[in-house]
Design a protein around this motif. Sequence first.
Motif, PDB file in Angstrom:
ATOM      1  N   ASP A 281       0.829  -1.214   0.000  1.00  0.00           N
ATOM      2  CA  ASP A 281       0.000   0.000   0.000  1.00  0.00           C
ATOM      3  C   ASP A 281       0.859   1.256   0.000  1.00  0.00           C
ATOM      4  OD1 ASP A 281      -2.226  -1.606   0.054  1.00  0.00           O
ATOM      5  OD2 ASP A 281      -2.500  -1.473   2.234  1.00  0.00           O
ATOM      6  N   ARG A 282       1.995   1.195   0.717  1.00  0.00           N
ATOM      7  CA  ARG A 282       2.887   2.358   0.771  1.00  0.00           C
ATOM      8  C   ARG A 282       3.633   2.573  -0.538  1.00  0.00           C
ATOM      9  NH1 ARG A 282       5.205   4.284   5.595  1.00  0.00           N
ATOM     10  NH2 ARG A 282       7.247   4.183   4.566  1.00  0.00           N
ATOM     11  N   GLU A 283       4.039   1.479  -1.161  1.00  0.00           N
ATOM     12  CA  GLU A 283       4.810   1.551  -2.404  1.00  0.00           C
ATOM     13  C   GLU A 283       4.151   0.661  -3.455  1.00  0.00           C
ATOM     14  OE1 GLU A 283       7.290   3.480  -3.030  1.00  0.00           O
ATOM     15  OE2 GLU A 283       7.716   4.225  -1.007  1.00  0.00           O
ATOM     16  N   PRO A 284       3.010   1.100  -4.020  1.00  0.00           N
ATOM     17  CA  PRO A 284       2.321   0.250  -4.996  1.00  0.00           C
ATOM     18  C   PRO A 284       3.152   0.064  -6.261  1.00  0.00           C
ATOM     19  CG  PRO A 284       1.359   2.451  -4.943  1.00  0.00           C
ATOM     20  CD  PRO A 284       2.338   2.389  -3.805  1.00  0.00           C
ATOM     21  N   MET A 285       3.054  -1.133  -6.819  1.00  0.00           N
ATOM     22  CA  MET A 285       3.786  -1.428  -8.046  1.00  0.00           C
ATOM     23  C   MET A 285       3.134  -0.727  -9.231  1.00  0.00           C
ATOM     24  SD  MET A 285       6.220  -3.352  -6.994  1.00  0.00           S
ATOM     25  CE  MET A 285       6.892  -4.114  -8.468  1.00  0.00           C
ATOM     26  N   PRO A 286       3.919  -0.362 -10.234  1.00  0.00           N
ATOM     27  CA  PRO A 286       3.336   0.214 -11.454  1.00  0.00           C
ATOM     28  C   PRO A 286       2.387  -0.775 -12.126  1.00  0.00           C
ATOM     29  CG  PRO A 286       5.715   0.556 -11.385  1.00  0.00           C
ATOM     30  CD  PRO A 286       5.383  -0.394 -10.276  1.00  0.00           C
ATOM     31  N   SER A 287       1.525  -0.248 -12.939  1.00  0.00           N
ATOM     32  CA  SER A 287       0.531  -1.077 -13.628  1.00  0.00           C
ATOM     33  C   SER A 287       1.201  -1.999 -14.645  1.00  0.00           C
ATOM     34  CB  SER A 287      -0.492  -0.179 -14.321  1.00  0.00           C
ATOM     35  OG  SER A 287      -1.285  -0.919 -15.215  1.00  0.00           O
ATOM     36  N   ARG A 288       0.883  -3.289 -14.564  1.00  0.00           N
ATOM     37  CA  ARG A 288       1.405  -4.225 -15.563  1.00  0.00           C
ATOM     38  C   ARG A 288       0.815  -3.933 -16.943  1.00  0.00           C
ATOM     39  NH1 ARG A 288       4.434  -8.466 -14.211  1.00  0.00           N
ATOM     40  NH2 ARG A 288       4.578  -9.132 -12.028  1.00  0.00           N
ATOM     41  N   ALA A 347      11.359  -0.305 -15.984  1.00  0.00           N
ATOM     42  CA  ALA A 347      11.937  -1.431 -15.241  1.00  0.00           C
ATOM     43  C   ALA A 347      12.557  -0.956 -13.931  1.00  0.00           C
ATOM     44  CB  ALA A 347      12.980  -2.144 -16.097  1.00  0.00           C
ATOM     45  N   GLN A 348      13.195   0.204 -13.954  1.00  0.00           N
ATOM     46  CA  GLN A 348      13.792   0.753 -12.747  1.00  0.00           C
ATOM     47  C   GLN A 348      12.730   1.108 -11.718  1.00  0.00           C
ATOM     48  OE1 GLN A 348      17.055   0.846 -12.387  1.00  0.00           O
ATOM     49  NE2 GLN A 348      16.951   1.666 -10.305  1.00  0.00           N
ATOM     50  N   ASP A 349      11.591   1.588 -12.192  1.00  0.00           N
ATOM     51  CA  ASP A 349      10.500   1.918 -11.273  1.00  0.00           C
ATOM     52  C   ASP A 349       9.986   0.671 -10.568  1.00  0.00           C
ATOM     53  OD1 ASP A 349       8.640   3.432  -9.939  1.00  0.00           O
ATOM     54  OD2 ASP A 349       7.236   3.552 -11.615  1.00  0.00           O
ATOM     55  N   GLU A 352      12.666  -0.281  -7.934  1.00  0.00           N
ATOM     56  CA  GLU A 352      12.723   0.637  -6.798  1.00  0.00           C
ATOM     57  C   GLU A 352      11.523   0.446  -5.874  1.00  0.00           C
ATOM     58  OE1 GLU A 352      13.042   4.463  -8.533  1.00  0.00           O
ATOM     59  OE2 GLU A 352      15.191   4.274  -9.001  1.00  0.00           O
ATOM     60  N   ARG A 353      10.363   0.214  -6.438  1.00  0.00           N
ATOM     61  CA  ARG A 353       9.182  -0.019  -5.595  1.00  0.00           C
ATOM     62  C   ARG A 353       9.335  -1.312  -4.805  1.00  0.00           C
ATOM     63  NH1 ARG A 353       4.634   2.960  -7.184  1.00  0.00           N
ATOM     64  NH2 ARG A 353       5.380   4.892  -8.160  1.00  0.00           N
ATOM     65  N   ARG A 354       9.807  -2.371  -5.452  1.00  0.00           N
ATOM     66  CA  ARG A 354       9.983  -3.646  -4.761  1.00  0.00           C
ATOM     67  C   ARG A 354      11.060  -3.527  -3.674  1.00  0.00           C
ATOM     68  NH1 ARG A 354       9.763  -6.399  -8.908  1.00  0.00           N
ATOM     69  NH2 ARG A 354      11.974  -6.304  -9.418  1.00  0.00           N
ATOM     70  N   HIS A 388      19.709  -8.933  -4.261  1.00  0.00           N
ATOM     71  CA  HIS A 388      19.191  -9.137  -5.611  1.00  0.00           C
ATOM     72  C   HIS A 388      19.109  -7.819  -6.364  1.00  0.00           C
ATOM     73  CE1 HIS A 388      16.024  -9.926  -8.705  1.00  0.00           C
ATOM     74  NE2 HIS A 388      16.828 -10.950  -8.906  1.00  0.00           N
ATOM     75  N   ALA A 389      18.714  -6.747  -5.666  1.00  0.00           N
ATOM     76  CA  ALA A 389      18.678  -5.438  -6.308  1.00  0.00           C
ATOM     77  C   ALA A 389      20.083  -5.010  -6.741  1.00  0.00           C
ATOM     78  CB  ALA A 389      18.078  -4.406  -5.353  1.00  0.00           C
ATOM     79  N   HIS A 390      21.080  -5.290  -5.907  1.00  0.00           N
ATOM     80  CA  HIS A 390      22.466  -4.973  -6.264  1.00  0.00           C
ATOM     81  C   HIS A 390      22.904  -5.785  -7.478  1.00  0.00           C
ATOM     82  CE1 HIS A 390      26.590  -3.750  -5.820  1.00  0.00           C
ATOM     83  NE2 HIS A 390      26.999  -4.992  -5.636  1.00  0.00           N
ATOM     84  N   TYR A 391      22.481  -7.036  -7.548  1.00  0.00           N
ATOM     85  CA  TYR A 391      22.814  -7.870  -8.705  1.00  0.00           C
ATOM     86  C   TYR A 391      22.220  -7.276  -9.985  1.00  0.00           C
ATOM     87  CZ  TYR A 391      22.187 -11.732 -12.027  1.00  0.00           C
ATOM     88  OH  TYR A 391      22.152 -12.507 -13.169  1.00  0.00           O
ATOM     89  N   LEU A 392      20.971  -6.833  -9.934  1.00  0.00           N
ATOM     90  CA  LEU A 392      20.350  -6.241 -11.112  1.00  0.00           C
ATOM     91  C   LEU A 392      21.095  -4.981 -11.551  1.00  0.00           C
ATOM     92  CD1 LEU A 392      16.549  -6.612 -10.258  1.00  0.00           C
ATOM     93  CD2 LEU A 392      17.981  -8.103 -11.667  1.00  0.00           C
ATOM     94  N   GLU A 393      21.556  -4.191 -10.578  1.00  0.00           N
ATOM     95  CA  GLU A 393      22.327  -2.988 -10.928  1.00  0.00           C
ATOM     96  C   GLU A 393      23.640  -3.371 -11.612  1.00  0.00           C
ATOM     97  OE1 GLU A 393      22.803  -1.003  -7.246  1.00  0.00           O
ATOM     98  OE2 GLU A 393      20.705  -0.360  -7.104  1.00  0.00           O
ATOM     99  N   ARG A 394      24.282  -4.412 -11.118  1.00  0.00           N
ATOM    100  CA  ARG A 394      25.539  -4.855 -11.723  1.00  0.00           C
ATOM    101  C   ARG A 394      25.313  -5.382 -13.137  1.00  0.00           C
ATOM    102  NH1 ARG A 394      28.657  -8.910  -7.996  1.00  0.00           N
ATOM    103  NH2 ARG A 394      30.113  -8.725  -9.746  1.00  0.00           N
ATOM    104  N   VAL A 395      24.183  -6.078 -13.349  1.00  0.00           N
ATOM    105  CA  VAL A 395      23.882  -6.580 -14.699  1.00  0.00           C
ATOM    106  C   VAL A 395      23.662  -5.414 -15.650  1.00  0.00           C
ATOM    107  CG1 VAL A 395      22.203  -7.845 -16.077  1.00  0.00           C
ATOM    108  CG2 VAL A 395      22.965  -8.784 -13.904  1.00  0.00           C
TER     109      VAL A 395
END
Length: 429
Positions: A281-288, A347-349, A352-354, A388-395
Motif C-alpha cells: 500500500d505504501r509503495e504500490p507497483m506500477p501497472s502491468r 523497469a527501474q521503477d 525501486e518499488r519492490r 538481488h537489487a544490487h545484482y540487477l544494478e551490476r547486470v
Amino acid sequence: MNPVFSACYWRAEGSKFSRQPLAWGALAALWVVLLVTAVSAGLDARAWRSDAAQDAVQHAARLEKAVEQFRAGPPPGPARAVATYQLGRGELGSTRMPVDAGLALGIQRLAVLPVRLKASLDSRHVDARDPGPLRNPMLADAALPGLPAMVALLLPLVALVLCAGLVQEEREQGRLALLRLQSRHGVGPVLVAALGWRFIALWGVAVAATLPALALDPGATARVALQWSAALGIFCAFWVVVGGVVSCAPLSGAASMLAALGIWLVLTFAVPAALVQRAGDREPMPSRLAAVLAIRHAQQEGEDNETELARAWYAAHPEVPAKLPPAWPASFVPRVLAQDRELQPLAQDFQERRSAQAVFVGRWSWSSPGLALVLFGQRLAGTDAARHAHYLERVDAFEADWREFLVPRVMDLQGMGAGQVEALPRFGR
C-alpha cells in the motif's frame, strides 16, 4: 546461591522432563522434518555451486571457440559484423547472481527470482517478466518452504506444546500446592528450571537438524554456522518464554493451549501478511497493463523509425563511419537501444518499488520472530532483496559495457578481430 540456578531444582526438573515420552516424541518429529529439509537445502546449495563452477568452465570454452571462429572466419566486412552481432546476443554475456556462505539458508529464493540474466544486444526488457511485488517470505513461492521457514513454522508449535501448560498441568493434577510447599523459594525457580531444560532440548534439536544443510554446502563457513546457531538460540528462547508466560496465565490447560496457538498464528502468519500488505500500500507497483502498452509502443516506434534511429546513432558517434541506408544488423541494433532507453525507467521503477517494500518489511520484521529468522537466513545466503537489487544494478552496468564494446563494431559493418574477442567485458570484473 541464587535460587534460580539452584542445582536441586534443575536436577529435579531434568529428571521429570526426561520421563515425558510425548515431549521427546514431538522433539524427534521436529528433528526428522527439519533434517530432511536441511539435507535437501544443502544438496541444492551444493548443486548451485557446482553449476556455477561449470558455468565458468563453459564460458572459457565458449570464449576460446569464439576466438578461433573469428581468427579463421571471414575478413572484416558485413559477414564479420553479423558474426559479431550473433556473439553479442549469445551466451558469452551470461551472468549468475553471486551468493554468500549461507546459501543453503536461502536457496529457495533462487528458484523464483531472475538470477541468471544475460547482457545482450537484444532487449531484456521486452521478453523478461518482472517478478512483481514483494511476496510474503513466510509462504512458499515454489515447492516446499525453505529451511528457515520450516523452522519458523514448526519449532514454535513444539515449543508451545512443551511449555504452554506447565503450571496448568500441575494445578489440574493437584500437585501445585504440594510443589509450593516443597519449594522454599516458590514456583518461580522450578518454572525457570523446567523452561531451561526445554530450551536446551529445542535449541539442541534445531541446531543438530539444520547444521547438516551447511555441512553439505562446500561454500559454507564456521562463522555462518555460529551466526545461524545464535539466531536459532534467540528464536527458541523467545518461544520458550512465550510458553512460560502463557503457562502462568489464570487459564485452564485447554485454554492456555488455545491462547498459545493464537499467538503462534498471529505472529507467524497474520503479522507478516499485514506487513507485506502495508508495504504494498505504501509503495504500490506500477501497472502491468501500462508496462505492456509501453513495451508495444516502444517496439512499434522502433520499427517505424528504424532508419532515423540509425542515422541518429551515427550522428552521435562520428568516430564510426556512417553506413546509410543501414543494412542488417546495423539497422536493428539502434532500434533495440532506443527501446531500452524508453523501457529502462519503467523497469527501474518496478525495482525501486519492490526494494522499498523490502526495506519496510525488514524494518518491521522484529514484530514477527519467524519473519525475522527467515530474512536473517536470506541475508546469510546472499539471496535477500537488497542483494538481488544490487545484482540487477551490476547486470545493467555490465550490459552497458558490453554494448559499448560491441555496438560500434557492428555499426561499422566490419566486425571484431580475434584479439578483440579476448578483450570482451566480463561480469564481475
